[in-house]
Design an enzyme around this catalytic site. Structure first.
Site, short mmCIF file in Angstrom:
data_model
loop_
_atom_site.label_atom_id
_atom_site.label_comp_id
_atom_site.label_asym_id
_atom_site.label_seq_id
_atom_site.Cartn_x
_atom_site.Cartn_y
_atom_site.Cartn_z
N THR A 14 0.86 -1.22 0.11
CA THR A 14 0.17 0.00 0.08
C THR A 14 0.99 1.39 -0.03
OG1 THR A 14 -1.44 1.25 1.65
CG2 THR A 14 -0.19 -0.45 2.51
N ASP A 15 0.40 2.30 -0.54
CA ASP A 15 1.00 3.65 -0.43
C ASP A 15 1.13 3.99 0.88
OD1 ASP A 15 -1.65 4.40 -0.18
OD2 ASP A 15 -1.72 5.84 -1.52
N GLU A 16 0.21 3.43 1.95
CA GLU A 16 0.30 4.18 3.41
C GLU A 16 1.65 3.78 3.83
OE1 GLU A 16 -3.49 3.39 5.58
OE2 GLU A 16 -4.63 3.08 3.50
N TYR A 76 -1.72 -0.45 10.88
CA TYR A 76 -1.78 -1.15 9.77
C TYR A 76 -0.65 -0.91 8.72
CZ TYR A 76 -3.13 -1.54 4.73
OH TYR A 76 -3.28 -1.93 3.42
N LYS A 123 2.25 -3.54 7.22
CA LYS A 123 2.60 -3.44 5.76
C LYS A 123 3.99 -3.12 5.52
CE LYS A 123 0.27 -4.58 2.94
NZ LYS A 123 -0.39 -6.11 2.37
P1 NAD Z 1 -9.63 -7.43 2.29
O1 NAD Z 1 -9.53 -6.98 3.56
O2 NAD Z 1 -10.73 -7.08 1.18
O3 NAD Z 1 -9.16 -8.85 1.75
C1 NAD Z 1 -8.07 -9.56 2.39
C2 NAD Z 1 -8.24 -10.84 2.29
O4 NAD Z 1 -7.34 -11.48 3.19
C3 NAD Z 1 -9.43 -11.46 3.06
O5 NAD Z 1 -10.23 -12.49 2.00
C4 NAD Z 1 -9.05 -12.46 4.24
O6 NAD Z 1 -9.92 -13.41 4.40
C5 NAD Z 1 -7.67 -12.70 3.78
N1 NAD Z 1 -6.73 -12.93 5.21
C6 NAD Z 1 -6.72 -12.15 5.92
N2 NAD Z 1 -6.03 -12.60 7.09
C7 NAD Z 1 -5.52 -13.87 6.40
C8 NAD Z 1 -4.80 -14.89 6.94
N3 NAD Z 1 -4.29 -14.83 8.24
N4 NAD Z 1 -4.50 -16.04 5.96
C9 NAD Z 1 -5.08 -16.12 4.87
N5 NAD Z 1 -5.85 -15.17 4.50
C10 NAD Z 1 -6.28 -13.90 5.20
O7 NAD Z 1 -8.35 -6.45 1.57
P2 NAD Z 1 -8.22 -5.69 0.00
O8 NAD Z 1 -8.49 -4.46 0.03
O9 NAD Z 1 -8.63 -6.80 -1.10
O10 NAD Z 1 -6.51 -5.82 -0.06
C11 NAD Z 1 -5.72 -6.85 -0.51
C12 NAD Z 1 -4.28 -6.47 -0.45
O11 NAD Z 1 -3.99 -5.16 -0.87
C13 NAD Z 1 -3.47 -6.29 1.20
O12 NAD Z 1 -2.55 -6.91 1.20
C14 NAD Z 1 -3.74 -4.71 1.36
O13 NAD Z 1 -2.72 -4.32 2.10
C15 NAD Z 1 -3.38 -4.34 -0.21
N6 NAD Z 1 -3.78 -2.92 -0.62
C16 NAD Z 1 -5.23 -2.52 -0.61
C17 NAD Z 1 -5.89 -1.27 -0.96
C18 NAD Z 1 -7.09 -1.01 -0.83
O14 NAD Z 1 -7.45 0.28 -1.02
N7 NAD Z 1 -8.18 -1.75 -0.39
C19 NAD Z 1 -4.81 -0.40 -1.56
C20 NAD Z 1 -3.43 -0.92 -1.68
C21 NAD Z 1 -2.74 -2.30 -1.05
P1 TYD Z 2 -10.80 3.94 4.28
O1 TYD Z 2 -11.78 3.58 3.05
O2 TYD Z 2 -10.85 3.51 5.62
O3 TYD Z 2 -9.15 3.94 3.63
P2 TYD Z 2 -7.87 4.21 4.40
O4 TYD Z 2 -7.91 4.74 5.71
O5 TYD Z 2 -7.04 3.31 3.99
O6 TYD Z 2 -7.51 5.42 3.37
O7 TYD Z 2 -10.78 5.49 4.61
C1 TYD Z 2 -10.77 6.50 3.25
C2 TYD Z 2 -10.79 7.77 3.90
O8 TYD Z 2 -12.28 8.16 4.42
C3 TYD Z 2 -9.89 8.16 5.20
O9 TYD Z 2 -9.31 9.44 5.24
C4 TYD Z 2 -10.80 8.06 6.34
C5 TYD Z 2 -12.16 8.54 5.90
N1 TYD Z 2 -13.32 7.80 6.47
C6 TYD Z 2 -14.52 8.49 6.97
O10 TYD Z 2 -14.36 9.72 6.93
N2 TYD Z 2 -15.65 7.84 7.34
C7 TYD Z 2 -15.66 6.53 7.26
O11 TYD Z 2 -16.55 6.06 7.78
C8 TYD Z 2 -14.66 5.82 6.93
C9 TYD Z 2 -14.64 4.07 6.97
C10 TYD Z 2 -13.41 6.43 6.49
#
Ligand code: NAD
Ligand code: TYD
Length: 351
Positions: A132-134, A157, A161
């Site tokens: 992630t960019d975070e 988180y 990561k």
């Molecule tokens: P998500 O929470 O929707 O899915 C995570 C999946 O991992 C779920 O299916 C869960 O069951 C599985 N999981 C969790 N713990 C586990 C374990 N111990 N063993 C096996 N499986 C397990 O997450 P997402 O949003 O799809 O993100 C996927 C990846 O991409 C993550 O690594 C996240 O850090 C990265 N990412 C997400 C975003 C975003 O905006 N969602 C952005 C950048 C990077």
């Molecule tokens: P989120 O979807 O949790 O992603 P991330 O924290 O990984 O960026 O949140 C996106 C942005 O929205 C973040 O600045 C937090 C804010 N946010 C709210 O204002 N209200 C909400 O209920 C949630 C879940 C997030």
């Protein structure tokens, strides 16, 4: 070439799109989706693949080193796309330990298993870590994250990561494991768990419930359509260079409050409500602890070196996303009632 690819976290939001893309695009590959099915894992995201001959689902936990080693012994795995993670910042603030065990130890278990299975023959192998960019921390009003931006994670988180990214790089430098890493901005689109901002807001607006906006709503995120992320993952998996990091982003920054106003307008239109109805639900709530102000990715490297760019404009992507949630009420209802968790038992325990 015939490949056996292990995709972890494939029942989650992004993982399910990656699994679908790989299963359909590469019928000659065997795709193994390993997922523990935590609250965030939903196999209903992938019902269309149940009969695909090149697809196998395995319920396992990446924290279980023995199970991961056994998987590498059972299957001739040539590549790993590692997405399994605890992914929600607010949960990491409330309960950090699951983030440490899954995101850090789970990643090391996979690295160890790949190293054991591949040592002496790294040719044609790839360990791809999706991050992630975070990890880069929080920007002020200027500047962008580039691949060389120093890490400065600020939530449990992002710190977990960041730690996993460092370990993946360490296995490249120390053992020569062929790794590649991408760091992506916020994803949106269908099948996202409704704890994240966009699906949560859509669901609340639909039910005329308050839309919680943290702080003043001025925090900025860079949004990318999930299918464009999956396309980037496909490209990096096949064309990226070992040891490299690529940033992936949408070139698409929004303050949370402006994004919510756009969503409100779309929802008023789609639900035939008078303009302003949805916006009246906006409710400012207590800010998130340590809330990062701004994320913004400079995705020039992947654009120039691998030819990737986002395919969808945000307006179009948001419309598609809203349409999907409104057309798939049952998907959301089964999540909010917890029924989605029964699918695995029904589908897999009868076998
Ligand atoms: P998500 O929470 O929707 O899915 C995570 C999946 O991992 C779920 O299916 C869960 O069951 C599985 N999981 C969790 N713990 C586990 C374990 N111990 N063993 C096996 N499986 C397990 O997450 P997402 O949003 O799809 O993100 C996927 C990846 O991409 C993550 O690594 C996240 O850090 C990265 N990412 C997400 C975003 C975003 O905006 N969602 C952005 C950048 C990077
Ligand atoms: P989120 O979807 O949790 O992603 P991330 O924290 O990984 O960026 O949140 C996106 C942005 O929205 C973040 O600045 C937090 C804010 N946010 C709210 O204002 N209200 C909400 O209920 C949630 C879940 C997030």
């Amino acid at each position: 070439m015939k490949q056996t690819i292990l995709i972890t976290g494939g029942a989650g939001f992004i993982g399910s799109h990656v699994v679908r893309l790989f299963v359909n695009k590469y019928p000659e590959y065997h795709i193994i989706n390993l997922d523990a099915l935590t609250y965030a894992g939903n196999l209903e995201n992938l019902t269309d693949l149940d009969q695909s001959p090149n697809y196998t689902f395995i319920k396992a936990d990446i924290r279980d080193a023995e199970a991961i080693d056994a998987l590498f012994e059972k299957y001739p795995i040539t590549g790993v796309c590692h997405l399994a993670a605890e992914s929600h910042v607010d949960r990491s603030i409330a309960e950090p330990m699951a983030f440490i065990t899954t995101n850090i130890i789970g990643t090391v278990n996979l690295l160890n298993a790949a190293r054991k299975a591949w040592t002496g023959n790294f040719e044609g192998k790839r360990f791809y870590h999706i991050s992630t960019d975070e990890v880069y921390g929080s920007l002020g009003s200027e500047g962008f994250f580039v691949e060389t931006t120093p890490y400065d994670p600020r939530s449990p988180y992002s710190a977990s990561k960041a730690s996993s990214d460092h370990l993946v790089r360490a296995y490249f430098h120390t053992y020569g494991l062929p790794v590649v890493i991408t760091n992506c901005s916020n994803n949106y689109g269908q099948n996202q768990f409704p704890e994240k901002l966009i699906p949560l807001a859509i669901n609340n607006i639909k039910h005329m419930k308050p839309i919680p906006v943290y702080g003043k709503g001025e925090n900025i995120r860079d949004w990318l359509y999930v299918i464009d992320h999956a396309r980037a993952i496909d490209l990096v998996f096949h064309k990226g260079n070992n040891g490299e990091t690529y940033n992936i982003g949408g070139f698409n920054e929004w303050t949370n409050i402006s994004l919510i106003h756009v969503l409100c307008e779309i929802m008023d239109r789609k639900m035939n409500r008078p303009p302003g109805t949805s916006a009246s639900l906006i409710t400012y709530v207590k800010d998130r602890a340590g809330h990062d102000l701004r994320y913004a990715i400079d995705a020039t490297k992947i654009q120039k070196e691998l030819g990737w760019e986002p395919s969808l404009q945000f307006a179009e992507g948001l419309e598609k996303t809203v349409d999907w949630y409104l057309d798939n009420e049952e998907w959301m209802d089964r999540i909010t009632t917890g029924k989605y968790q029964a699918y695995y038992e029904q589908q897999y325990h009868k076998r």
